[in-house]
Write a protein that holds these residues in place. Structure first.
Motif, PDB file in Angstrom:
ATOM      1  N   TYR A  89       0.806  -1.219   0.000  1.00 26.40           N
ATOM      2  CA  TYR A  89       0.000   0.000   0.000  1.00 26.40           C
ATOM      3  C   TYR A  89       0.843   1.274   0.000  1.00 26.40           C
ATOM      4  O   TYR A  89       0.388   2.342  -0.378  1.00 26.40           O
ATOM      5  CB  TYR A  89      -0.967   0.011   1.197  1.00 26.40           C
ATOM      6  N   GLY A  90       2.095   1.137   0.430  1.00 25.29           N
ATOM      7  CA  GLY A  90       3.007   2.282   0.381  1.00 25.29           C
ATOM      8  C   GLY A  90       2.667   3.363   1.379  1.00 25.29           C
ATOM      9  O   GLY A  90       2.073   3.089   2.422  1.00 25.29           O
ATOM     10  N   LYS A  91       3.055   4.598   1.031  1.00 24.62           N
ATOM     11  CA  LYS A  91       2.968   5.686   2.009  1.00 24.62           C
ATOM     12  C   LYS A  91       1.556   6.215   2.216  1.00 24.62           C
ATOM     13  O   LYS A  91       1.327   7.020   3.116  1.00 24.62           O
ATOM     14  CB  LYS A  91       3.893   6.817   1.594  1.00 24.62           C
ATOM     15  N   GLU A  92       0.615   5.774   1.382  1.00 23.39           N
ATOM     16  CA  GLU A  92      -0.765   6.216   1.604  1.00 23.39           C
ATOM     17  C   GLU A  92      -1.345   5.620   2.880  1.00 23.39           C
ATOM     18  O   GLU A  92      -2.332   6.109   3.410  1.00 23.39           O
ATOM     19  CB  GLU A  92      -1.642   5.834   0.409  1.00 23.39           C
ATOM     20  N   LEU A  93      -0.707   4.530   3.328  1.00 20.48           N
ATOM     21  CA  LEU A  93      -1.157   3.880   4.566  1.00 20.48           C
ATOM     22  C   LEU A  93      -0.486   4.576   5.743  1.00 20.48           C
ATOM     23  O   LEU A  93       0.734   4.534   5.883  1.00 20.48           O
ATOM     24  CB  LEU A  93      -0.760   2.399   4.517  1.00 20.48           C
ATOM     25  N   LEU A  94      -1.290   5.215   6.572  1.00 24.72           N
ATOM     26  CA  LEU A  94      -0.729   5.911   7.732  1.00 24.72           C
ATOM     27  C   LEU A  94      -0.549   4.906   8.867  1.00 24.72           C
ATOM     28  O   LEU A  94      -1.509   4.312   9.349  1.00 24.72           O
ATOM     29  CB  LEU A  94      -1.647   7.055   8.167  1.00 24.72           C
ATOM     30  N   ARG A  95       0.722   4.698   9.260  1.00 20.45           N
ATOM     31  CA  ARG A  95       1.019   3.699  10.290  1.00 20.45           C
ATOM     32  C   ARG A  95       1.238   4.398  11.620  1.00 20.45           C
ATOM     33  O   ARG A  95       1.744   5.513  11.654  1.00 20.45           O
ATOM     34  CB  ARG A  95       2.297   2.938   9.905  1.00 20.45           C
ATOM     35  N   LEU A  96       0.881   3.721  12.696  1.00 21.91           N
ATOM     36  CA  LEU A  96       1.111   4.290  14.019  1.00 21.91           C
ATOM     37  C   LEU A  96       1.401   3.181  15.020  1.00 21.91           C
ATOM     38  O   LEU A  96       1.140   2.015  14.755  1.00 21.91           O
ATOM     39  CB  LEU A  96      -0.094   5.127  14.463  1.00 21.91           C
ATOM     40  N   LYS A  97       1.954   3.601  16.181  1.00 20.53           N
ATOM     41  CA  LYS A  97       2.276   2.634  17.233  1.00 20.53           C
ATOM     42  C   LYS A  97       1.536   3.017  18.497  1.00 20.53           C
ATOM     43  O   LYS A  97       1.390   4.202  18.796  1.00 20.53           O
ATOM     44  CB  LYS A  97       3.774   2.682  17.521  1.00 20.53           C
ATOM     45  N   ASP A  98       1.107   2.011  19.240  1.00 23.84           N
ATOM     46  CA  ASP A  98       0.484   2.327  20.527  1.00 23.84           C
ATOM     47  C   ASP A  98       1.565   2.369  21.601  1.00 23.84           C
ATOM     48  O   ASP A  98       2.752   2.231  21.323  1.00 23.84           O
ATOM     49  CB  ASP A  98      -0.656   1.339  20.841  1.00 23.84           C
ATOM     50  N   ARG A  99       1.173   2.502  22.868  1.00 22.05           N
ATOM     51  CA  ARG A  99       2.144   2.682  23.953  1.00 22.05           C
ATOM     52  C   ARG A  99       3.024   1.456  24.164  1.00 22.05           C
ATOM     53  O   ARG A  99       4.076   1.527  24.764  1.00 22.05           O
ATOM     54  CB  ARG A  99       1.410   3.058  25.240  1.00 22.05           C
ATOM     55  N   TYR A 133     -21.766  -4.297   5.546  1.00 15.87           N
ATOM     56  CA  TYR A 133     -21.311  -2.962   5.155  1.00 15.87           C
ATOM     57  C   TYR A 133     -21.234  -2.054   6.358  1.00 15.87           C
ATOM     58  O   TYR A 133     -21.794  -2.367   7.419  1.00 15.87           O
ATOM     59  CB  TYR A 133     -22.231  -2.359   4.088  1.00 15.87           C
ATOM     60  N   GLN A 134     -20.516  -0.957   6.165  1.00 14.08           N
ATOM     61  CA  GLN A 134     -20.395   0.031   7.237  1.00 14.08           C
ATOM     62  C   GLN A 134     -20.274   1.430   6.646  1.00 14.08           C
ATOM     63  O   GLN A 134     -19.907   1.597   5.486  1.00 14.08           O
ATOM     64  CB  GLN A 134     -19.140  -0.266   8.064  1.00 14.08           C
ATOM     65  N   PHE A 135     -20.587   2.411   7.472  1.00 16.89           N
ATOM     66  CA  PHE A 135     -20.233   3.796   7.171  1.00 16.89           C
ATOM     67  C   PHE A 135     -19.090   4.150   8.111  1.00 16.89           C
ATOM     68  O   PHE A 135     -19.142   3.782   9.289  1.00 16.89           O
ATOM     69  CB  PHE A 135     -21.405   4.740   7.455  1.00 16.89           C
ATOM     70  N   GLY A 136     -18.105   4.812   7.604  1.00 17.88           N
ATOM     71  CA  GLY A 136     -17.043   5.177   8.535  1.00 17.88           C
ATOM     72  C   GLY A 136     -16.002   6.089   7.925  1.00 17.88           C
ATOM     73  O   GLY A 136     -15.973   6.323   6.715  1.00 17.88           O
ATOM     74  N   THR A 137     -15.160   6.605   8.812  1.00 17.14           N
ATOM     75  CA  THR A 137     -14.053   7.463   8.409  1.00 17.14           C
ATOM     76  C   THR A 137     -12.939   6.596   7.838  1.00 17.14           C
ATOM     77  O   THR A 137     -12.624   5.553   8.388  1.00 17.14           O
ATOM     78  CB  THR A 137     -13.529   8.225   9.641  1.00 17.14           C
ATOM     79  N   LYS A 138     -12.392   7.040   6.728  1.00 16.67           N
ATOM     80  CA  LYS A 138     -11.244   6.366   6.141  1.00 16.67           C
ATOM     81  C   LYS A 138     -10.099   7.371   6.068  1.00 16.67           C
ATOM     82  O   LYS A 138     -10.346   8.578   5.979  1.00 16.67           O
ATOM     83  CB  LYS A 138     -11.572   5.894   4.718  1.00 16.67           C
ATOM     84  N   PHE A 139      -8.894   6.851   6.075  1.00 14.23           N
ATOM     85  CA  PHE A 139      -7.750   7.758   5.976  1.00 14.23           C
ATOM     86  C   PHE A 139      -6.770   7.258   4.921  1.00 14.23           C
ATOM     87  O   PHE A 139      -6.330   6.112   4.972  1.00 14.23           O
ATOM     88  CB  PHE A 139      -7.035   7.883   7.328  1.00 14.23           C
ATOM     89  N   ARG A 140      -6.467   8.111   3.953  1.00  9.81           N
ATOM     90  CA  ARG A 140      -5.410   7.811   2.977  1.00  9.81           C
ATOM     91  C   ARG A 140      -4.472   8.994   2.958  1.00  9.81           C
ATOM     92  O   ARG A 140      -4.880  10.119   2.699  1.00  9.81           O
ATOM     93  CB  ARG A 140      -5.989   7.585   1.579  1.00  9.81           C
TER      94      ARG A 140
END
Ligand SMILES: [Zn+2]
Length: 571
Positions: A89-99, A133-140
Motif C-alpha cells: 500500500y506504500g505511504k498512503e497507509l498511515l502507520r502508528l504505534k500504541d504505547r 457494510y459500514q459507514f465510517g471514516t477512512k484515511f489515505r
C-alpha cells in the motif's frame, strides 16, 4: 430552523487555496472548514447533506440484503501483513504505534478486517451469501491532497463486502449491488454513469466505477450509444484504420542527425507521425520489455502491465535502454533489435495500432539514423500484438465500431469482483456441501459519501452558488422575510415557516436583520431549492414570492396558497 440560531457562516471571498468549484462553494456556503491539509470539519449545514446521502445509501444497501456493521478505523499490522498490503500500500497507509509499540494503521479500506471477521464467524455454506457494510471514516495519506473533500486524506465512506460459495452467486450479487447503486444515484438526483474500470490497489477480476457527470470532473470516460462505457484508462481499443494501400518498399537507413523524437524526425523526413513505430523500454518485474506503439499514440501502462502479467512495471532507465537496444537513447527500433541486444532475454510486444503500418519509420538502433519502409513480418516480428494503448477522441467503440464520445466525471462509487484474492491470502474458508474447506468468493463495493456531496455541487452550480437536488438539499425551503422588524412581514413568514415544518418539510427561516441583498445572495449561494420571500411591497396585496433556485424570476402566490404551492414543488 431559524437562521439566527443556526451556525451557517457564509463567506463573500473565495478562499485562496480552494482549487475547485465544489471546494470553493463548500467553504463559502458554510458546509466545511479546513483543519489541516486534506482534513476538514463538517459544519451543521454540510453534515445535513452528508446525512441525506448516507440515508439513501443505507436504505438501498439494506434493501439489497446487506447487513450494517461498524469496523475499527485503527487496524493491526498483522492483518495487513497477511495480504501483503502493509508493504504494497506504500505511504498512503498511515502507520502508528500504541504505547506498547504495537503497530497499527489508520484504515484506508477494510478488506483485511472484514475477511478476518468472516473467517472467524462464518463456517458453513449454509450461512452464505453474506454481505456486510459500514459507514465510517477512512484515511489515505495522499501525497497531494486537493479538490477539497474530493481528494481529502480523511473522508467518509460506505464500504460493503460480500462473501459467496461460488462465482455464480458472487456475480448475481454483483449485479444486485450494481442495481442498488443505480437506484442510489438516481435517488440522489444526480446524472451519473456506471463505467468499466481498472481494479487498482484493491485488485480482483473486474470492476465498475460510478461517475457523476461534471465538466469539471477529474476522470475521463468514454461512452457510446450502444451502451458501452469505460474509464479512459480501461477503455478497449481496436486496430486503427490503415489508410490507403501502398506496395511495401525495401527498407532504407536515412540520416537524422540530432533528431530522435517522433515530432522532430517526422518534420525532418516530411512524414506523418502515423507512419512511425514508437519504441519504448520498460522493466517488468526486473525483466526488460520493449513495447511498440504508433507514433501519434501513447502506451497505456496499466494495460501493458495486464498483458505482461507483472507485479511492477517501470520505465527503463537509460542504462537498461542502452543495454537492450545496443545504441544511444532515442534511436531504438524493432528491426534487428533481438539480434543486436546484448541481453537477448526481453519481450517485444506491439500495440494493435502498429499492425497495419505499411512502410513505417523507426529508429535504426544506431545513433543519428532512422530506418524507413519497415514492414511487419518481413523486417521485424513482435512476440504478439495487444491492446496496450490509450484510447483517443475519434477512436471507435470496441463493441459496435461507432466513434466513442469522451466526457468528464467524478468517481463516487466503485464495485469490485474480488474473487479469491483476499480469502486465499488470508486463508478464509468455509465448509462446502462435501465437507471440504474452500475459500470464500468475495466482492467489495464502496461509495465515497463525502465525495458525493462535492460531486453534486460540481454538477449543479451556477455563478451565484450551489443548486442542490431536492433529495440532498440541507433544507428544501428557505422562508425569507425581507424586513424582520415589520410585524406583518415577520408574522406571515413565521406562519408559513411553521406550517411547512408541521408538514415535515426541512425549512430554514432567514430571520436575520440583514439587507435584502445579503439575504438573497446567501439564499442563492447555499442553494436551497425553493425560496419563499415575504416583503412589505406585495404583502398588502396578500402576495408572497416563490422562486425555484434555477428559475430566473419569482412567481407571485397568494399567502393562503403559499404552503400548497411549495408542497407541489417538492413533489
Ligand atoms: Zn458502441
Amino acid at each position: 430552523m431559524r437562521r439566527t440560531h443556526y451556525l451557517l457562516p457564509t463567506l463573500k471571498e473565495v478562499p485562496a487555496d480552494a482549487d475547485t468549484v465544489s471546494a470553493k462553494l463548500m467553504l463559502r456556503a458554510g458546509l466545511i472548514r479546513k483543519v489541516a491539509s486534506g482534513i476538514y470539519e463538517w459544519l451543521p449545514f454540510g453534515l445535513r447533506v452528508l446525512r441525506k446521502v448516507e440515508r439513501i445509501v443505507r436504505e438501498e444497501m439494506d434493501a439489497a440484503g446487506a447487513l450494517e456493521v461498524w469496523l475499527p478505523v485503527v487496524q493491526p499490522k498483522e492483518l495487513w501483513e497477511e495480504t501483503g498490503r502493509w508493504t504494497y500500500y506504500g505511504k498512503e497507509l498511515l502507520r502508528l504505534k500504541d504505547r506498547k509499540d504495537t503497530e497499527f494503521c489508520l484504515a484506508p479500506t477494510a478488506e483485511e478486517v472484514i475477511t478476518d471477521l468472516v473467517r472467524r464467524e462464518v463456517r458453513s455454506y449454509r450461512e452464505l451469501p453474506v454481505m456486510l457494510y459500514q459507514f465510517g471514516t477512512k484515511f489515505r495519506d495522499e501525497i497531494r491532497p486537493r479538490f477539497g473533500v474530493m481528494r481529502a486524506r480523511e473522508f467518509y465512506m460506505k464500504d460493503a463486502y460480500s462473501f459467496h460459495a461460488d462465482e455464480q452467486d458472487a456475480e448475481k450479487y454483483y449485479k444486485r449491488v450494481y442495481e442498488a447503486y443505480t437506484k442510489i444515484f438516481t435517488r440522489c438526483g444526480l446524472q451519473f454513469r456506471g463505467v468499466e474500470a481498472d481494479t487498482g490497489t484493491i485488485g480482483g477480476s473486474f470492476s465498475h466505477e460510478f461517475m457523476v457527470l461534471a465538466e469539471t470532473g477529474e476522470e475521463l470516460m468514454v461512452s457510446c450509444d450502444c451502451g458501452y462505457a469505460a474509464n479512459v484508462e480501461r477503455a478497449e481499443c481496436r486496430a486503427l484504420n490503415p489508410g490507403s494501400p501502398e506496395p511495401p518498399l525495401p527498407p532504407e537507413d536515412v540520416s537524422t542527425p540530432g533528431s530522435w523524437s517522433v515530432e522532430d524526425v517526422a518534420k525532418l523526413l516530411k512524414l506523418s507521425p502515423e507512419k512511425f513505430i514508437k519504441t519504448q523500454f520498460y522493466v517488468a518485474d526486473q525483466e526488460p520489455v520493449v513495447a511498440l506503439v504508433r507514433g501519434d499514440r501513447e502506451i497505456n501502462e496499466p494495460k501493458l502491465q495486464r498483458v505482461l502479467g507483472c507485479k511492477v512495471l517501470e520505465r527503463a532507465n537509460d542504462e537498461t535502454y542502452r543495454k537492450v537496444a545496443g545504441c544511444e537513447v532515442g534511436y531504438a527500433g524493432p528491426v534487428g533489435l533481438k539480434e543486436r541486444a546484448r541481453n537477448p532475454k526481453f519481450r517485444l510486444v506491439a500495440d494493435l495500432s502498429v499492425k497495419d503500418i505499411v512502410n513505417g519509420v523507426s529508429g535504426s538502433n544506431r545513433k543519428d539514423y532512422h530506418t524507413v519502409h519497415i514492414n511487419v513480418g518481413r523486417d521485424y516480428q513482435p512476440d504478439g500484438f495487444y491492446d496496450i494503448r490509450v484510447i483517443r477522441e475519434g477512436d471507435s467503440c470496441p463493441r459496435c465500431g461507432e466513434t466513442v464520445r469522451f466526457s468528464r466525471g467524478i468517481e463516487v462509487g466503485h464495485t469490485f469482483k474480488l474473487g479469491l484474492k483476499y480469502s486465499q491470502s488470508m486463508n478464509a474458508r468455509y465448509l462446502d456441501e462435501k465437507g471440504e474447506r474452500v475459500p470464500f468468493v468475495m466482492g467489495c463495493y464502496g461509495i465515497g459519501v463525502s465525495r458525493v456531496v462535492a460531486a453534486a455541487i460540481e454538477q449543479r452550480h451556477d455563478d451565484n452558488g450551489i443548486s442542490w437536488p431536492l433529495a440532498l438539499a440541507p433544507f428544501q425551503v428557505i422562508v425569507l422575510p425581507l424586513n424582520v422588524t415589520e410585524p406583518n412581514v415577520m408574522g406571515t413568514a413565521e406562519k408559513i415557516y411553521q406550517e411547512l415544518k408541521d408538514k415535515g418539510v426541512d425549512v430554514l427561516l432567514d430571520d436575520r436583520d440583514e439587507r435584502a441583498g445579503v439575504k438573497f445572495k446567501d439564499a442563492d449561494l447555499t442553494g436551497i431549492p425553493v425560496r419563499v420571500t415575504v416583503g412589505e411591497k406585495k404583502l398588502p396585496a396578500g402576495l408572497v414570492e416563490i422562486k425555484g433556485r434555477d428559475e430566473a424570476k419569482p412567481t407571485d402566490v397568494p399567502v393562503s396558497e403559499a404552503v400548497g404551492d411549495v408542497l407541489r414543488r417538492l413533489k
